[in-house]
Design a protein around this motif. Structure first.
Motif, short mmCIF file in Angstrom:
data_model
loop_
_atom_site.label_atom_id
_atom_site.label_comp_id
_atom_site.label_asym_id
_atom_site.label_seq_id
_atom_site.Cartn_x
_atom_site.Cartn_y
_atom_site.Cartn_z
N SER A 69 0.61 -1.17 -0.10
CA SER A 69 -0.10 0.45 -0.03
C SER A 69 1.19 1.17 -0.60
O SER A 69 0.75 2.74 -0.77
CB SER A 69 -0.98 -0.07 1.26
OG SER A 69 -2.02 -1.46 1.43
N VAL A 73 -0.10 3.90 -3.12
CA VAL A 73 0.44 5.88 -2.61
C VAL A 73 0.79 6.73 -3.48
O VAL A 73 1.02 7.25 -3.13
CB VAL A 73 -0.39 5.26 -1.22
CG1 VAL A 73 -0.26 6.82 -0.68
CG2 VAL A 73 -1.89 4.71 -0.08
N TRP A 78 -3.82 5.76 -4.03
CA TRP A 78 -4.78 5.49 -3.01
C TRP A 78 -5.33 4.10 -3.71
O TRP A 78 -5.67 4.04 -3.59
CB TRP A 78 -5.15 6.14 -2.85
CG TRP A 78 -6.54 6.84 -2.86
CD1 TRP A 78 -6.34 8.50 -3.54
CD2 TRP A 78 -7.80 6.79 -3.11
NE1 TRP A 78 -8.08 8.65 -4.40
CE2 TRP A 78 -8.50 7.57 -4.09
CE3 TRP A 78 -8.92 5.32 -2.76
CZ2 TRP A 78 -10.31 7.80 -4.16
CZ3 TRP A 78 -10.05 5.59 -3.40
CH2 TRP A 78 -10.59 6.46 -3.59
#
Length: 387
Positions: A69, A73, A78
């Motif tokens: 993640s 990101v 996102w």
């Protein structure tokens, strides 16, 4: 489909609605995955190793999630933390029909929708009330109303189960002491396990000043050590039994969460976060395979899905309630301190410390439940699913 909807959401309402759909998908898939292990591995030793491997994959995936993640990101968007699920789903859809034979239940019973609705709405009320406690007093009607209503609905649902013709969770299911102990420990343990990731992430990004990418990679040692713990639990459980391994694991996790109460407003990752994180990882690695094996102890073929489904549901519910309560406690503590003149940074960290302290108390309850409720000795490992 839900992941696509999340990744393409244009406003918060669309995102939250799609997240509900994601929850439904996981509610269907996760219990089936653990239930298949109970069905496919009837040999005691093989089943212990298979569930240990399953727990290891889950633990490592949970650690890889923040790392991946952070990369997405930082360098993409996102939205890709949802869209990345698509190729995984495609692989699963292609392989599952080829690798797993369809299981035909020996008894077909109607779905107990009233119980499912009662449980979902009951816990929703409790979580909603706990979240409102961040802005309102714990004695406020906005807080007490939903929580009492949710608890009452759960009590009514349990009473209904006792006389329902086709209950969702038959009361006979709770006659096995090891299964009951595993489920009780699951509630206390996962109310803290998921939550500590949340607070550590906030601390690293909002206080220490890590970027999303740095925060993600900071969990890499956690993933390595939890793998070591899972391997140790898988090896030791057949020889020592579930109770000693689970109890020691819960105790080590408790110590790790207590170490998190040492964080400060000018702290560092190496001195304050890493030692606590490694202790939590080792303890969690010992706990996870034991909970998986305990949850499917002595289940019949038709009850394998029920056993795994109940444990998976308890994990998610405990995580949701634990996060709602501990986050509300932390936020209220920080707001009260700032109102009294404490610097914002110190007030926020003090709120985190309170959350970790309460979390450690919950883990003490998990340790006590493991030591007192779980069967002792290697007898734990003698129970096998009925083929």
């Amino acid at each position: 489909v839900a992941s696509i909807a999340c990744g393409l959401a244009q406003n918060p309402a669309q995102l939250v609605t799609a997240r509900f759909a994601q929850g439904i998908g996981e509610a269907l898939a996760a219990p089936a995955a653990l239930g298949l292990i109970a069905l496919l591995f009837t040999d005691r030793g093989e089943r212990i190793r298979a569930i240990g491997f399953f727990g290891g994959i889950s633990g490592l995936a949970g650690t890889a999630g923040p790392i991946l993640s952070g990369v997405l990101v930082e360098y993409a968007s996102w939205r890709w933390i949802f869209l990345v699920n698509i190729p995984v789903a495609v692989v699963a859809l292609a392989l599952v029909p080829r690798l797993i034979k369809a299981h035909r239940p020996t008894v077909r019973e109607p779905i107990d929708l009233p119980t499912a609705a009662g449980i979902a709405l009951g816990f929703t009320g409790i979580v909603f009330g706990a979240i409102e406690a961040a802005d309102e007093s714990w004695t406020s009607p906005v807080v007490l109303g939903p929580m009492i209503g949710g608890a009452a609905l759960l009590a009514a649902t349990i009473a209904y189960q006792a006389r329902a013709a086709h209950p969702l969770v038959p009361l006979r299911f709770f006659t096995d002491r090891t299964r009951v102990a595993a489920n009780v420990v699951t509630v206390f343990f996962f109310s803290v396990f998921f939550t500590q990731f949340f607070f550590v992430t906030l601390y690293l990004q909002n206080v220490v000043g890590f970027s999303a990418l740095e925060t993600g990679f900071s969990f890499l040692p956690f993933g390595i050590v939890i793998g070591i713990g899972i391997g140790a639990a898988t090896s030791l459980s057949p020889r020592l039994g579930l109770r000693p391994v689970l109890t020691v694991g819960a105790l080590v996790t408790t110590v790790g969460v207590l170490l998190f109460t040492r964080i400060t407003a000018d702290g560092s990752y190496l001195t304050e976060v890493l030692p606590a994180s490694l202790a939590v990882a080792l303890g969690s690695g010992l706990v996870l395979p034991c909970l998986g094996n305990g949850a499917v102890t002595n289940v019949t073929e038709d009850d394998a899905g029920l056993a795994s489904g109940l444990q998976q549901a308890l994990q998610q519910v405990a995580g949701a309630v634990g996060l709602a309560v501990l986050a509300s406690l932390a936020l209220r503590r920080a707001e009260d301190l700032m109102a009294a003149g404490t610097a914002p940074g110190e007030a926020i960290v003090d709120g985190y410390r309170l959350a970790f302290l309460v979390g450690a108390g919950l883990l003490v309850a998990a340790t006590v439940a493991s030591a007192t409720l779980m069967r002792g000795g290697t007898v734990d490992m003698e129970h096998q699913p009925v083929a």
